[in-house]
Design a protein around this motif. Structure first.
Motif, PDB file in Angstrom:
ATOM      1  N   GLN A 140      62.865  13.008  30.775  1.00  0.00           N
ATOM      2  CA  GLN A 140      61.659  13.594  31.200  1.00  0.00           C
ATOM      3  C   GLN A 140      61.879  13.988  32.731  1.00  0.00           C
ATOM      4  O   GLN A 140      61.649  15.231  33.327  1.00  0.00           O
ATOM      5  CB  GLN A 140      60.340  13.128  30.984  1.00  0.00           C
ATOM      6  CG  GLN A 140      60.047  13.197  29.540  1.00  0.00           C
ATOM      7  CD  GLN A 140      58.653  12.567  28.939  1.00  0.00           C
ATOM      8  OE1 GLN A 140      58.001  11.898  29.856  1.00  0.00           O
ATOM      9  NE2 GLN A 140      58.140  12.746  27.895  1.00  0.00           N
ATOM     10  N   ALA A 141      62.317  12.789  33.300  1.00  0.00           N
ATOM     11  CA  ALA A 141      62.604  13.100  34.842  1.00  0.00           C
ATOM     12  C   ALA A 141      63.773  14.114  35.067  1.00  0.00           C
ATOM     13  O   ALA A 141      63.664  14.912  35.904  1.00  0.00           O
ATOM     14  CB  ALA A 141      62.849  11.869  35.407  1.00  0.00           C
ATOM     15  N   GLY A 142      64.768  13.980  34.300  1.00  0.00           N
ATOM     16  CA  GLY A 142      65.998  14.863  34.625  1.00  0.00           C
ATOM     17  C   GLY A 142      65.371  16.615  34.128  1.00  0.00           C
ATOM     18  O   GLY A 142      65.817  17.277  34.604  1.00  0.00           O
ATOM     19  N   ALA A 143      64.562  16.396  33.278  1.00  0.00           N
ATOM     20  CA  ALA A 143      64.243  17.735  32.604  1.00  0.00           C
ATOM     21  C   ALA A 143      63.186  18.525  33.598  1.00  0.00           C
ATOM     22  O   ALA A 143      63.351  19.616  34.063  1.00  0.00           O
ATOM     23  CB  ALA A 143      63.430  17.770  31.387  1.00  0.00           C
ATOM     24  N   VAL A 144      62.340  17.590  34.371  1.00  0.00           N
ATOM     25  CA  VAL A 144      61.578  18.136  35.534  1.00  0.00           C
ATOM     26  C   VAL A 144      62.534  18.660  36.634  1.00  0.00           C
ATOM     27  O   VAL A 144      61.982  19.610  37.280  1.00  0.00           O
ATOM     28  CB  VAL A 144      60.382  17.264  35.927  1.00  0.00           C
ATOM     29  CG1 VAL A 144      59.858  17.703  36.989  1.00  0.00           C
ATOM     30  CG2 VAL A 144      59.612  16.984  34.747  1.00  0.00           C
ATOM     31  N   ARG A 145      63.439  17.803  37.054  1.00  0.00           N
ATOM     32  CA  ARG A 145      64.333  18.337  38.118  1.00  0.00           C
ATOM     33  C   ARG A 145      65.321  19.340  37.972  1.00  0.00           C
ATOM     34  O   ARG A 145      65.243  20.341  38.802  1.00  0.00           O
ATOM     35  CB  ARG A 145      65.328  16.921  38.333  1.00  0.00           C
ATOM     36  CG  ARG A 145      66.321  17.303  39.218  1.00  0.00           C
ATOM     37  CD  ARG A 145      67.324  16.289  39.518  1.00  0.00           C
ATOM     38  NE  ARG A 145      68.344  16.277  38.396  1.00  0.00           N
ATOM     39  CZ  ARG A 145      69.697  15.668  38.799  1.00  0.00           C
ATOM     40  NH1 ARG A 145      69.857  14.838  39.656  1.00  0.00           N
ATOM     41  NH2 ARG A 145      70.744  15.938  38.135  1.00  0.00           N
TER      42      ARG A 145
END
Length: 163
Positions: A108-113
């Motif tokens: 999820q953090a990678g998707a937001v980035r």
């Protein structure tokens, strides 16, 4: 029909004209904003999908209705999320709202980035080169390999026994 080429030299003259007029030009990236003046982008990583809205503000980051440091408790994930803003030198200039679904916290953090990087390029197209060089606009396409029949997992086979 009066202007048809009759010799090879006539044909070579025509080819030179075509090459001279067809110059490749660099693609022009324009600002893409919605009716509220926000830039919107979708980011993906593993099975996580993030929808990100970016607008000018004081630097408030909200993920699924919570502050980003409450949602992503690990400092590594917080750093991952802020990377595009740090590289673009826009840390406290935008308010960011994101909704994320699927996958785990790391995905999820990678998707937001990824979504944030795309939204930054939609809001300020001149940042595209800096973010592209940092690798933030590339979608990380690595996903979990599927389980195969006759195996315990994707590649691990059952333990062999001679008996």
């Amino acid at each position: 029909m009066a202007n048809e080429p009759k010799t090879l030299s006539d044909l070579s003259d025509l080819q030179g004209e075509v090459v001279a007029t067809a110059e490749p030009s660099a693609p022009v990236h324009l600002q893409k904003l919605d009716t509220y003046g926000r830039a919107y982008a979708t980011g993906k990583r593993k099975n996580a999908v993030a929808r990100v809205w970016l607008k000018p503000g004081a630097g408030k980051i909200t993920v699924n209705g919570k502050t980003f440091d409450a949602y992503f408790a690990r400092p590594v994930l917080q750093m991952l999320l802020k990377q595009p803003l740090v590289v673009a030198s826009r840390l406290d200039q935008f308010d960011i709202t994101a909704t994320v679904a699927g996958g785990g916290l790391s995905g999820q953090a990678g998707a937001v980035r990824h979504g944030l990087s795309k939204a930054l390029t939609y809001y300020e197209p001149e940042l595209r080169g800096v973010l592209k060089k940092g690798g933030f606009l590339t979608r990380d396409s690595r996903i979990v390999e599927r389980k195969k029949y006759g195996r315990m997992k994707a590649r691990r086979s059952f333990q062999f026994s001679k008996r």
